[in-house]
Design a protein around this motif. Structure first.
Motif, PDB file in Angstrom:
ATOM      1  N   VAL A 176       0.839  -1.234  -0.185  1.00  9.04           N
ATOM      2  CA  VAL A 176      -0.193  -0.178  -0.179  1.00  9.04           C
ATOM      3  C   VAL A 176       0.775   1.319  -0.051  1.00  9.04           C
ATOM      4  N   ARG A 177       1.913   1.282   0.771  1.00  9.05           N
ATOM      5  CA  ARG A 177       2.738   2.511   0.859  1.00  9.05           C
ATOM      6  C   ARG A 177       3.443   2.562  -0.231  1.00  9.05           C
ATOM      7  N   ASP A 178       3.909   1.654  -1.179  1.00 12.48           N
ATOM      8  CA  ASP A 178       4.733   1.491  -2.367  1.00 12.48           C
ATOM      9  C   ASP A 178       3.756   2.303  -3.293  1.00 12.48           C
ATOM     10  N   TYR A 179       2.389   1.729  -3.492  1.00  7.68           N
ATOM     11  CA  TYR A 179       1.326   2.132  -4.325  1.00  7.68           C
ATOM     12  C   TYR A 179       0.937   3.628  -3.993  1.00  7.68           C
ATOM     13  N   GLU A 180       0.972   4.104  -2.954  1.00 11.20           N
ATOM     14  CA  GLU A 180       0.653   5.542  -2.432  1.00 11.20           C
ATOM     15  C   GLU A 180       1.743   6.509  -2.970  1.00 11.20           C
ATOM     16  N   GLN A 181       3.007   6.074  -2.901  1.00 14.50           N
ATOM     17  CA  GLN A 181       4.117   6.654  -3.148  1.00 14.50           C
ATOM     18  C   GLN A 181       4.154   6.883  -4.866  1.00 14.50           C
ATOM     19  N   ALA A 182       3.735   5.974  -5.519  1.00 17.86           N
ATOM     20  CA  ALA A 182       3.988   5.899  -6.984  1.00 17.86           C
ATOM     21  C   ALA A 182       2.642   6.626  -7.647  1.00 17.86           C
ATOM     22  N   ASN A 183       1.470   6.627  -6.730  1.00 17.06           N
ATOM     23  CA  ASN A 183       0.356   7.370  -7.136  1.00 17.06           C
ATOM     24  C   ASN A 183      -0.136   8.446  -6.252  1.00 17.06           C
ATOM     25  N   PRO A 184       0.563   9.448  -5.974  1.00 15.77           N
ATOM     26  CA  PRO A 184       0.221  10.308  -4.840  1.00 15.77           C
ATOM     27  C   PRO A 184      -1.334  10.979  -5.086  1.00 15.77           C
ATOM     28  N   LEU A 185      -2.049  11.221  -4.026  1.00 17.25           N
ATOM     29  CA  LEU A 185      -3.100  11.732  -4.087  1.00 17.25           C
ATOM     30  C   LEU A 185      -3.226  13.328  -4.513  1.00 17.25           C
ATOM     31  N   PRO A 186      -4.006  13.959  -5.192  1.00 18.59           N
ATOM     32  CA  PRO A 186      -3.876  15.289  -5.247  1.00 18.59           C
ATOM     33  C   PRO A 186      -3.953  16.222  -4.151  1.00 18.59           C
ATOM     34  N   ASN A 187      -3.453  17.334  -4.078  1.00 19.67           N
ATOM     35  CA  ASN A 187      -3.518  18.146  -2.935  1.00 19.67           C
ATOM     36  C   ASN A 187      -4.862  18.661  -3.075  1.00 19.67           C
ATOM     37  N   PRO A 188      -5.665  18.233  -1.814  1.00 17.08           N
ATOM     38  CA  PRO A 188      -6.976  18.729  -1.457  1.00 17.08           C
ATOM     39  C   PRO A 188      -7.242  20.255  -1.901  1.00 17.08           C
ATOM     40  N   ASP A 189      -6.429  21.063  -1.564  1.00 19.54           N
ATOM     41  CA  ASP A 189      -6.508  22.482  -1.627  1.00 19.54           C
ATOM     42  C   ASP A 189      -6.046  23.202  -3.060  1.00 19.54           C
ATOM     43  N   SER A 190      -5.772  22.204  -4.120  1.00 21.94           N
ATOM     44  CA  SER A 190      -5.287  22.692  -5.289  1.00 21.94           C
ATOM     45  C   SER A 190      -6.432  22.986  -6.292  1.00 21.94           C
ATOM     46  N   ASP A 191      -6.328  24.034  -7.025  1.00 23.00           N
ATOM     47  CA  ASP A 191      -7.533  24.542  -7.860  1.00 23.00           C
ATOM     48  C   ASP A 191      -7.862  23.635  -8.964  1.00 23.00           C
ATOM     49  N   VAL A 192      -6.962  22.784  -9.403  1.00 21.23           N
ATOM     50  CA  VAL A 192      -7.259  21.588 -10.304  1.00 21.23           C
ATOM     51  C   VAL A 192      -8.152  20.501  -9.812  1.00 21.23           C
ATOM     52  N   LEU A 193      -8.125  20.304  -8.592  1.00 23.90           N
ATOM     53  CA  LEU A 193      -8.815  19.355  -7.888  1.00 23.90           C
ATOM     54  C   LEU A 193     -10.199  20.200  -7.628  1.00 23.90           C
ATOM     55  N   ALA A 194     -10.217  21.463  -7.425  1.00 25.98           N
ATOM     56  CA  ALA A 194     -11.613  22.021  -6.825  1.00 25.98           C
ATOM     57  C   ALA A 194     -12.369  22.142  -8.385  1.00 25.98           C
ATOM     58  N   GLN A 195     -11.625  22.509  -9.471  1.00 27.34           N
ATOM     59  CA  GLN A 195     -12.190  22.321 -10.675  1.00 27.34           C
ATOM     60  C   GLN A 195     -12.794  21.127 -11.068  1.00 27.34           C
ATOM     61  N   ALA A 196     -12.060  20.013 -11.007  1.00 22.85           N
ATOM     62  CA  ALA A 196     -12.404  18.540 -11.153  1.00 22.85           C
ATOM     63  C   ALA A 196     -13.738  18.322 -10.358  1.00 22.85           C
ATOM     64  N   LEU A 197     -13.845  18.742  -9.098  1.00 26.50           N
ATOM     65  CA  LEU A 197     -15.044  18.329  -8.306  1.00 26.50           C
ATOM     66  C   LEU A 197     -15.953  19.090  -8.769  1.00 26.50           C
ATOM     67  N   THR A 198     -15.760  20.357  -9.318  1.00 24.33           N
ATOM     68  CA  THR A 198     -17.193  21.111  -9.736  1.00 24.33           C
ATOM     69  C   THR A 198     -17.705  20.686 -10.858  1.00 24.33           C
ATOM     70  N   GLN A 199     -16.864  20.122 -11.606  1.00 23.87           N
ATOM     71  CA  GLN A 199     -17.300  19.564 -13.098  1.00 23.87           C
ATOM     72  C   GLN A 199     -18.066  18.297 -12.784  1.00 23.87           C
ATOM     73  N   LEU A 200     -17.670  17.403 -11.716  1.00 24.82           N
ATOM     74  CA  LEU A 200     -18.225  16.318 -11.509  1.00 24.82           C
ATOM     75  C   LEU A 200     -19.793  16.503 -10.823  1.00 24.82           C
ATOM     76  N   GLU A 201     -19.818  17.598  -9.862  1.00 26.81           N
ATOM     77  CA  GLU A 201     -20.887  17.953  -9.395  1.00 26.81           C
ATOM     78  C   GLU A 201     -22.091  18.486 -10.405  1.00 26.81           C
ATOM     79  N   ASN A 202     -21.514  19.267 -11.287  1.00 27.86           N
ATOM     80  CA  ASN A 202     -22.306  19.747 -12.362  1.00 27.86           C
ATOM     81  C   ASN A 202     -22.904  18.562 -13.186  1.00 27.86           C
ATOM     82  N   LEU A 203     -21.908  17.527 -13.613  1.00 23.25           N
ATOM     83  CA  LEU A 203     -22.293  16.429 -14.300  1.00 23.25           C
ATOM     84  C   LEU A 203     -23.404  15.624 -13.602  1.00 23.25           C
ATOM     85  N   ALA A 204     -23.058  15.555 -12.346  1.00 17.93           N
ATOM     86  CA  ALA A 204     -24.187  14.935 -11.495  1.00 17.93           C
ATOM     87  C   ALA A 204     -25.596  15.572 -11.378  1.00 17.93           C
ATOM     88  N   ASN A 205     -25.338  16.845 -11.313  1.00 22.32           N
ATOM     89  CA  ASN A 205     -26.736  17.603 -11.259  1.00 22.32           C
ATOM     90  C   ASN A 205     -27.358  17.760 -12.579  1.00 22.32           C
TER      91      ASN A 205
END
Length: 99
Positions: free
Chosen positions: A67-96
């Motif tokens: 699990v540690r090796d996988y997480e290091q190879a595939n880091p999660l995006p920064n939850p405060d990043s603008d890119v993540l916020a935009q992706a979440l907004t797009q998903l919310e718009n799609l869901a709505n």
């Protein structure tokens, strides 16, 4: 009685110690004894483990490393990043149903 404030490292070591102590029943099956010490050499405690618990802990350690090796190879995006916020907004718009 003098109260000792524990450091985060000491608390983590004590938590591990108590988890290990509670892992094996005291039924005489003593396959391995682990001694826990802090980095400064301070003694935390000894823990006897059964043969099955030694096997289970070894197997679980392999899983933790994977699990540690996988997480290091595939880091999660920064939850405060603008890119993540935009992706979440797009998903919310799609869901709505908003396109």
């Amino acid at each position: 009685m003098d109260r000792h404030e524990h450091t985060p490292e000491e608390l983590a070591a004590l938590e591990l110690y108590h988890q290990l102590v509670n892992l094996s029943p005291d039924d005489g099956d003593r396959a391995l004894m682990i001694t826990l010490r802090l980095p400064n050499g301070r003694y935390v405690g000894d823990v006897w483990l059964s043969k099955q618990d030694v096997t289970d802990l070894a197997d679980a350690s392999v899983g933790l490393a994977a699990v540690r090796d996988y997480e290091q190879a595939n880091p999660l995006p920064n939850p405060d990043s603008d890119v993540l916020a935009q992706a979440l907004t797009q998903l919310e718009n799609l869901a709505n149903g908003d396109l």
